[in-house]
Design an enzyme around this catalytic site. Structure first.
Site, PDB file in Angstrom:
ATOM      1  N   LYS A   1      39.905  46.222  46.449  1.00 43.73           N
ATOM      2  CA  LYS A   1      39.988  44.813  46.041  1.00 43.73           C
ATOM      3  C   LYS A   1      41.069  44.081  46.837  1.00 43.73           C
ATOM      4  O   LYS A   1      42.223  44.518  46.873  1.00 43.73           O
ATOM      5  CB  LYS A   1      40.299  44.729  44.541  1.00 43.73           C
ATOM      6  CG  LYS A   1      40.395  43.302  44.014  1.00 43.73           C
ATOM      7  CD  LYS A   1      40.450  43.278  42.494  1.00 43.73           C
ATOM      8  CE  LYS A   1      41.837  43.294  41.930  1.00 43.73           C
ATOM      9  NZ  LYS A   1      42.560  42.015  42.049  1.00 43.73           N
TER      10      LYS A   1
ATOM     11  N   LYS B   1      38.417  34.357  42.880  1.00 43.25           N
ATOM     12  CA  LYS B   1      38.111  33.543  41.691  1.00 43.25           C
ATOM     13  C   LYS B   1      37.919  32.069  42.036  1.00 43.25           C
ATOM     14  O   LYS B   1      38.644  31.186  41.539  1.00 43.25           O
ATOM     15  CB  LYS B   1      39.226  33.690  40.648  1.00 43.25           C
ATOM     16  CG  LYS B   1      39.503  35.124  40.208  1.00 43.25           C
ATOM     17  CD  LYS B   1      40.600  35.181  39.151  1.00 43.25           C
ATOM     18  CE  LYS B   1      40.881  36.582  38.648  1.00 43.25           C
ATOM     19  NZ  LYS B   1      41.588  37.448  39.628  1.00 43.25           N
TER      20      LYS B   1
ATOM     21  N   ASP C   1      35.828  25.244  42.050  1.00 48.46           N
ATOM     22  CA  ASP C   1      35.966  23.952  42.727  1.00 48.46           C
ATOM     23  C   ASP C   1      34.645  23.205  42.535  1.00 48.46           C
ATOM     24  O   ASP C   1      33.786  23.665  41.780  1.00 48.46           O
ATOM     25  CB  ASP C   1      36.274  24.216  44.221  1.00 48.46           C
ATOM     26  CG  ASP C   1      37.101  23.098  44.848  1.00 48.46           C
ATOM     27  OD1 ASP C   1      36.781  21.915  44.600  1.00 48.46           O
ATOM     28  OD2 ASP C   1      38.051  23.409  45.599  1.00 48.46           O
TER      29      ASP C   1
ATOM     30  N   THR D   1      42.534  37.759  31.113  1.00 51.65           N
ATOM     31  CA  THR D   1      43.104  38.591  30.042  1.00 51.65           C
ATOM     32  C   THR D   1      44.485  38.093  29.620  1.00 51.65           C
ATOM     33  O   THR D   1      44.988  38.477  28.568  1.00 51.65           O
ATOM     34  CB  THR D   1      43.216  40.065  30.487  1.00 51.65           C
ATOM     35  OG1 THR D   1      43.879  40.099  31.744  1.00 51.65           O
ATOM     36  CG2 THR D   1      41.856  40.690  30.612  1.00 51.65           C
TER      37      THR D   1
ATOM     38  N   ARG E   1      48.228  49.383  39.948  1.00 51.50           N
ATOM     39  CA  ARG E   1      49.546  50.025  39.964  1.00 51.50           C
ATOM     40  C   ARG E   1      49.536  51.505  39.630  1.00 51.50           C
ATOM     41  O   ARG E   1      50.342  52.263  40.181  1.00 51.50           O
ATOM     42  CB  ARG E   1      50.486  49.267  39.030  1.00 51.50           C
ATOM     43  CG  ARG E   1      50.858  47.904  39.568  1.00 51.50           C
ATOM     44  CD  ARG E   1      51.465  47.042  38.520  1.00 51.50           C
ATOM     45  NE  ARG E   1      50.522  46.799  37.426  1.00 51.50           N
ATOM     46  CZ  ARG E   1      50.839  46.196  36.296  1.00 51.50           C
ATOM     47  NH1 ARG E   1      52.071  45.788  36.104  1.00 51.50           N
ATOM     48  NH2 ARG E   1      49.930  45.997  35.368  1.00 51.50           N
TER      49      ARG E   1
HETATM   50  O1  C5P Z   1      47.229  46.602  36.139  1.00 57.42           O
HETATM   51  P1  C5P Z   1      46.725  46.975  37.501  1.00 57.42           P
HETATM   52  O2  C5P Z   1      47.797  47.059  38.529  1.00 57.42           O
HETATM   53  O3  C5P Z   1      45.834  48.185  37.478  1.00 57.42           O
HETATM   54  O4  C5P Z   1      45.805  45.760  37.923  1.00 57.42           O
HETATM   55  C1  C5P Z   1      44.889  45.836  38.973  1.00 57.42           C
HETATM   56  C2  C5P Z   1      44.217  44.500  39.172  1.00 57.42           C
HETATM   57  O5  C5P Z   1      43.509  44.106  38.012  1.00 57.42           O
HETATM   58  C3  C5P Z   1      45.212  43.409  39.493  1.00 57.42           C
HETATM   59  O6  C5P Z   1      44.876  42.924  40.780  1.00 57.42           O
HETATM   60  C4  C5P Z   1      45.059  42.359  38.434  1.00 57.42           C
HETATM   61  O7  C5P Z   1      44.787  41.107  39.020  1.00 57.42           O
HETATM   62  C5  C5P Z   1      43.848  42.790  37.627  1.00 57.42           C
HETATM   63  N1  C5P Z   1      44.149  42.779  36.181  1.00 57.42           N
HETATM   64  C6  C5P Z   1      43.501  41.890  35.351  1.00 57.42           C
HETATM   65  N2  C5P Z   1      43.739  41.901  33.995  1.00 57.42           N
HETATM   66  C7  C5P Z   1      44.621  42.769  33.459  1.00 57.42           C
HETATM   67  C8  C5P Z   1      45.281  43.678  34.294  1.00 57.42           C
HETATM   68  C9  C5P Z   1      45.022  43.653  35.651  1.00 57.42           C
HETATM   69  O8  C5P Z   1      42.690  41.110  35.831  1.00 57.42           O
HETATM   70  N3  C5P Z   1      44.835  42.764  32.143  1.00 57.42           N
END
Ligand code: C5P
Length: 251
Positions: free
Chosen positions: A42, A71, A74, A133, A226
């Protein structure tokens, strides 16, 4: 569509690794390390803003399947034109905000299909972001959205995305089941971020959704950042996520 469905895709293909880095070098290094350990990578707004479309082209040239997570939101004409550019970049998956409305989504879907046909390439999947989220019903209300609940708004936007011709949605682990209930169409993709592999559960997290649980609930793809990026051994961490998904499918 070239992203497949839950039934036909291996656990490895369901893993999308978020390249949430501040430089192209770091992203390329991690891609090199994990290229055969995940199905997709991604590129989000941070990496795209620093490294731009050249990095996306380079990753695609190296064989990466890319989820361009920008995302778009527009006016319909601009989003349709941008969708054509995403097709030209060669990404496998990209997204728009479902809150942009039916015409915006429909124009984006049509432009994606037309451009892919014109170039003779496989059409990328186009999915809709429902409710971020980070938003709760207070934030929705603050912006003038008086839905009964976040879940109700997610259901509404998922139905809208489907009716406008999108291939699926991004939804949190808590919304996978409501989305499946609201859109019965086989092949409608649900891409789920917010996944914490059990081996990497953060100490401050009260409720975690594991990759296995997300797949059990019906996710086609899980996005993990992460937990893999910050691991001392990213390959091992990615393999652990895939194993958790495989186990989740068996049980
Ligand atoms: O939390 P993590 O590092 O795994 O997140 C990976 C991706 O998922 C991030 O790029 C973040 O934009 C997205 N994410 C999200 N909603 C969350 C957690 C992460 O859209 N609650």
């Amino acid at each position: 569509m070239n992203t497949g469905t839950a039934e036909t895709v291996s656990a490895k293909e369901k893993l999308i690794v978020a390249l949430d880095f501040e430089s192209a070098d770091e992203a390329l290094r991690l891609y090199g390390e994990l290229r055969d350990a995940a199905g997709m990578f991604k590129v989000g707004s941070q990496l795209f803003t620093t490294a731009g479309p050249d990095l996306v082209r380079r990753l695609v040239n190296e064989g990466a399947r890319i989820f361009l997570d920008l995302k778009f939101h527009d006016i319909p004409n601009t989003v349709a034109a941008t969708a054509r550019e995403a097709v030209r970049l060669g990404v496998a998956l990209f997204n728009v905000h479902a809150a942009g409305g039916t015409e915006m989504m429909r124009r984006a879907a049509d432009a994606t299909a037309e451009e892919a046909a014109r170039l003779g390439v496989q059409k990328p999947s186009l999915i809709g972001v429902t409710v971020l989220t980070s938003m709760d019903s207070d934030v929705l209300s603050e912006t003038g959205v008086e839905a009964a609940s976040v879940e109700e708004q997610v259901r509404r936007l998922a139905r809208l995305a489907d009716a406008a011709g999108l291939d699926g949605v991004v939804a949190s682990p808590h919304e996978i089941v409501p989305v499946r209930e609201s859109v019965g169409r086989a092949g409608f993709l649900v891409v789920t971020p917010g996944i914490t592999p059990s081996a990497a559960a953060y100490a401050d997290q009260k409720r975690v959704t594991s990759p296995a649980e997300a797949v059990r609930r019906g996710a086609d793809f899980v996005v993990v950042g992460r937990a893999i990026l910050n691991s001392p051994d990213p390959r091992r961490a990615a393999r652990a996520v895939v194993e958790e998904m495989e186990n989740g499918r068996i049980s």
